[in-house]
Design an enzyme around this catalytic site. Structure first.
Site, PDB file in Angstrom:
ATOM      1  N   LYS B  80       5.049  -3.458   6.448  1.00  0.00           N
ATOM      2  CA  LYS B  80       6.282  -3.000   5.802  1.00  0.00           C
ATOM      3  C   LYS B  80       7.531  -3.609   6.434  1.00  0.00           C
ATOM      4  O   LYS B  80       7.614  -3.721   7.645  1.00  0.00           O
ATOM      5  CB  LYS B  80       6.381  -1.469   5.889  1.00  0.00           C
ATOM      6  N   GLY B 152       3.748  11.080   3.174  1.00  0.00           N
ATOM      7  CA  GLY B 152       3.624  11.954   4.341  1.00  0.00           C
ATOM      8  C   GLY B 152       3.581  13.434   4.018  1.00  0.00           C
ATOM      9  O   GLY B 152       3.644  14.265   4.920  1.00  0.00           O
ATOM     10  N   ARG B 164       3.568   8.914 -14.558  1.00  0.00           N
ATOM     11  CA  ARG B 164       3.734   9.319 -15.967  1.00  0.00           C
ATOM     12  C   ARG B 164       5.034   8.766 -16.542  1.00  0.00           C
ATOM     13  O   ARG B 164       5.085   8.327 -17.684  1.00  0.00           O
ATOM     14  CB  ARG B 164       3.732  10.853 -16.081  1.00  0.00           C
ATOM     15  N   GLY B 213       1.432  10.669  -1.190  1.00  0.00           N
ATOM     16  CA  GLY B 213       0.988  12.059  -1.352  1.00  0.00           C
ATOM     17  C   GLY B 213      -0.474  12.222  -1.722  1.00  0.00           C
ATOM     18  O   GLY B 213      -0.941  13.339  -1.938  1.00  0.00           O
ATOM     19  N   GLY B 234      -2.087   6.906   2.920  1.00  0.00           N
ATOM     20  CA  GLY B 234      -1.532   6.783   4.255  1.00  0.00           C
ATOM     21  C   GLY B 234      -1.997   7.928   5.123  1.00  0.00           C
ATOM     22  O   GLY B 234      -3.142   7.979   5.578  1.00  0.00           O
ATOM     23  N   SER B 235      -1.104   8.902   5.298  1.00  0.00           N
ATOM     24  CA  SER B 235      -1.381  10.043   6.158  1.00  0.00           C
ATOM     25  C   SER B 235      -2.620  10.804   5.695  1.00  0.00           C
ATOM     26  O   SER B 235      -3.298  11.446   6.495  1.00  0.00           O
ATOM     27  CB  SER B 235      -0.179  10.978   6.148  1.00  0.00           C
TER      28      SER B 235
END
Lengths: 192, 293
Positions: B80, B152, B164, B213, B234-235
Site C-alpha cells: 500500500k 478493520g 450494490r 469488513g 485483512g484483519s
C-alpha cells in the site's frame, strides 16, 4: 457425433476469458468447479491464475487424480500459464500439487515480477502463417522437455508453447487477446 | 516487446479473479496465506484493525518488511501507498512489488489529487464507494478496483453497500439512451469516455474485488453473489482464533459460493472470528471509507 463440450477449470483465475473464446468459436463450454462438472466433457482447459491456489483446490476436492486419468486416456487438455505449470511433471524448487502429465520441467516466474511482464508476437507456423500475439504475465518457461514434447514457440531460446500428443501448453495468455487461433488449434485436437 | 501496457496491468488482475488476497505482516503469515491458497498477499506493517487501535499516521510499510515477504512468497505481492503519495509508489515500484494499492486505509498524503497512475509500469488497485469514484480512479490509470468497505471492523455492511451501489449504477448506465450518457457522467463526476466504455461493454472495464469488513466464509461468498470478482481479507484472518483454517475456508468459499451445502461444511469449526466493531460507533472522522476524492 454428439455436440462437443469443453470444460474450463473454474476454481480460480481467468476462466471467463477461455469460456468466451471457446464460445466465440461455436463450441459449448462449461465451468468446472467440482468433480461432477467433469461428467460429459470432451476436453479441458486449465486457465491462467495462481497455480498454487488451483493445485491446492484440485487436491482438496479430489479432482486431481480423476483429471489425470482422463488426460492419460487421451482427453485433450490445454493449459495456459498457471495451467501449463500444473500440467508439468517437474516444477523447479516446488512440491506443490500438480497433474504431472507433461514430460517437462517448468520454472515459475521465469522472467521476473509483474513489472517485467511483457507483450510480444510469436511465430507459430503450426497455428497460422501470421504471428500470434502473446501476453506474458509473471510467466513461466520450460527449462527442459522430454523427447515426446514438440516445441511450438520459443522466447530467447526457451520453450513457451509445447505439445505432447493430446496435451497443449503455453506460458502466455491467448485468452487475453481477441485472436482465437490457438483455441481453434486446440479444438482441432478434439477431432483427431 | 512492450512492457507496462494496460493489457498487462489489467491482465494480472484478471488472473487473480475468483481468488482471495490476504493482508500479511510477516513472512510467516505470508506462508500461511500461500498454504491456504491465497492468490496474492498484501504486505503491511499492521493490519487495518491494528492501524485503528494504534492511531497516528499510517504510512507505506518499511521496505524491509515488504522485501522479506517478497522473498518467501511465490504468489504476487501487493503493498500500500498513501493516497497521492507518488514517491511511496515509485519506491514500491522500484522494489518490484507486483501491485500497488493506493489505499485509504493509510493516512492520505494528498487531500485533493490521487496519484497519476498512467505512467507507472506497475499496476494499481484503488478503492471506491460508487461508480463515479470507480471511473475516476480508472481514468487516472487504476487497473483494478475494490470496494472501500470499512476496514478493520469485521463488519461487511459497508462493503455490501458499496458493491450494490456500483452494480446498480452500472445497470442504470447500461440502460440509458446514448444521448443521456453525458449528463449521467456529469452527475456521477466521471469522464464521459469511460462511461461510454462501460455502457458498450455492459460491465466495468477492470476487475472489481470486495474489501473492507469480510470476516467469514459466508461474508466472502455473499460478496461473490453480489457480483464481485474476488475478495481482499485483512484483519478477518489474522485477528481470528485460527488464521490458517479460516484462511483456507475463505478461499474455498469464494470458489464454491453457489454451493450452500458445501459452504455449510466449509464454515464448521473455524474457531473464534475477529470480534468486530459496529460501524455507528466509529466517529465519522475515523471512517476510512470517507477518504478519497
Amino acid at each position: 457425433m454428439a455436440a462437443r463440450c469443453v470444460g474450463v477449470l473454474a476454481l480460480q483465475g481467468a476462466f471467463r476469458e477461455h469460456v468466451s473464446a471457446v464460445s466465440r468459436l461455436g463450441v459449448a463450454a462449461r465451468e468446472v468447479r467440482q468433480l461432477k462438472d467433469m461428467d460429459g466433457i470432451d476436453a479441458m482447459i486449465i486457465p491462467g491464475g495462481e497455480s498454487t491456489t488451483m493445485g491446492k483446490l484440485l487436491n482438496e476436492w479430489h479432482m486431481l487424480e480423476p483429471l489425470r486419468e482422463r488426460i492419460m486416456q487421451g482427453m485433450p487438455v490445454y493449459g495456459s500459464c498457471a495451467g501449463l505449470i500444473l500440467l508439468c511433471r517437474t516444477i523447479e524448487n516446488s512440491d506443490q500439487p500438480r497433474l504431472g502429465v507433461l514430460d517437462a520441467t517448468v520454472r515459475r516466474n521465469a522472467f521476473g515480477r509483474q513489472v517485467d511482464s511483457f507483450e510480444t508476437e510469436l511465430s507459430m507456423p503450426e497455428v497460422g502463417p501470421d504471428p500470434v500475439p502473446a501476453v506474458f504475465i509473471r510467466a513461466p518457461v520450460l527449462i527442459s522437455v522430454g523427447p515426446e514434447v514438440r516445441v511450438l514457440a520459443e522466447v530467447k531460446g526457451q520453450a513457451v508453447a509445447v505439445r505432447q500428443n493430446n496435451i497443449l501448453g503455453t506460458s502466455f495468455h491467448p485468452e487475453l487477446t481477441p485472436d482465437t487461433r490457438l483455441h481453434s488449434y486446440f479444438l482441432n485436437m478434439l477431432g483427431q | 516487446m512492450e512492457q507496462g501496457t494496460i493489457r498487462l496491468k489489467t491482465g494480472l488482475a484478471e488472473m487473480l479473479k475468483g481468488g482471495v488476497i490476504m493482508d500479511v505482516t510477516t513472512p510467516e503469515q505470508a506462508k500461511i496465506a500461500e498454504e491456504a491458497g491465497a492468490c496474492a498477499v498484501m504486505a503491511l506493517e499492521r493490519v487495518p484493525a491494528d492501524i485503528r487501535a494504534a492511531g497516528g499516521v499510517a504510512r507505506m510499510a518499511d521496505p524491509t518488511i515488504v522485501k522479506k515477504i517478497m522473498e518467501v512468497a511465490t504468489i504476487p505481492v501487493m503493498a500500500k501507498a498513501r493516497i497521492g503519495h507518488f514517491v511511496e509508489a515509485r519506491i514500491l515500484e522500484a522494489m518490484g512489488v507486483d501491485y500497488i494499492d493506493e489505499s485509504e486505509v493509510l493516512t492520505p498524503a494528498d487531500d485533493k489529487y490521487h496519484i497519476d497512475k498512467r505512467d507507472f509500469t506497475v499496476p494499481f488497485v484503488c478503492g471506491c464507494r460508487n461508480l463515479g469514484e470507480a471511473l475516476r480512479r480508472i481514468a487516472e490509470g487504476a487497473a483494478m478496483i475494490r470496494t472501500k468497505g470499512e476496514p478493520g471492523t469485521g463488519n461487511v455492511v459497508e462493503a455490501v453497500r458499496h458493491c450494490r451501489q456500483v452494480m446498480n449504477e452500472v445497470r442504470v448506465l447500461c440502460g440509458l439512451p446514448e444521448a443521456e450518457v453525458a449528463n449521467f457522467a456529469k452527475e456521477i463526476g466521471a469522464p464521459l469516455e469511460v462511461c461510454l466504455l462501460v455502457r458498450k461493454e455492459g460491465r466495468l472495464p477492470v476487475v472489481n474485488f470486495a474489501a473492507g469488513g469480510i470476516a467469514t466464509p459466508a461474508d466472502a461468498a455473499l460478496m461473490m453473489h453480489l457480483g464481485c470478482d474476488g475478495v481482499f481479507v485483512g484483519s478477518g484472518i489474522f485477528k481470528s482464533g485460527d488464521p490458517a483454517r479460516r484462511a483456507k475456508a475463505i478461499v474455498q468459499a469464494v470458489t464454491n459460493y453457489k454451493d450452500f451445502a458445501m459452504l455449510a461444511e466449509i464454515s464448521r469449526d473455524l474457531g473464534e472470528p475477529m470480534v468486530g466493531i459496529e460501524i455507528s460507533t466509529i466517529p465519522s472522522g475515523e471512517r476510512m471509507q470517507e477518504r478519497g476524492w
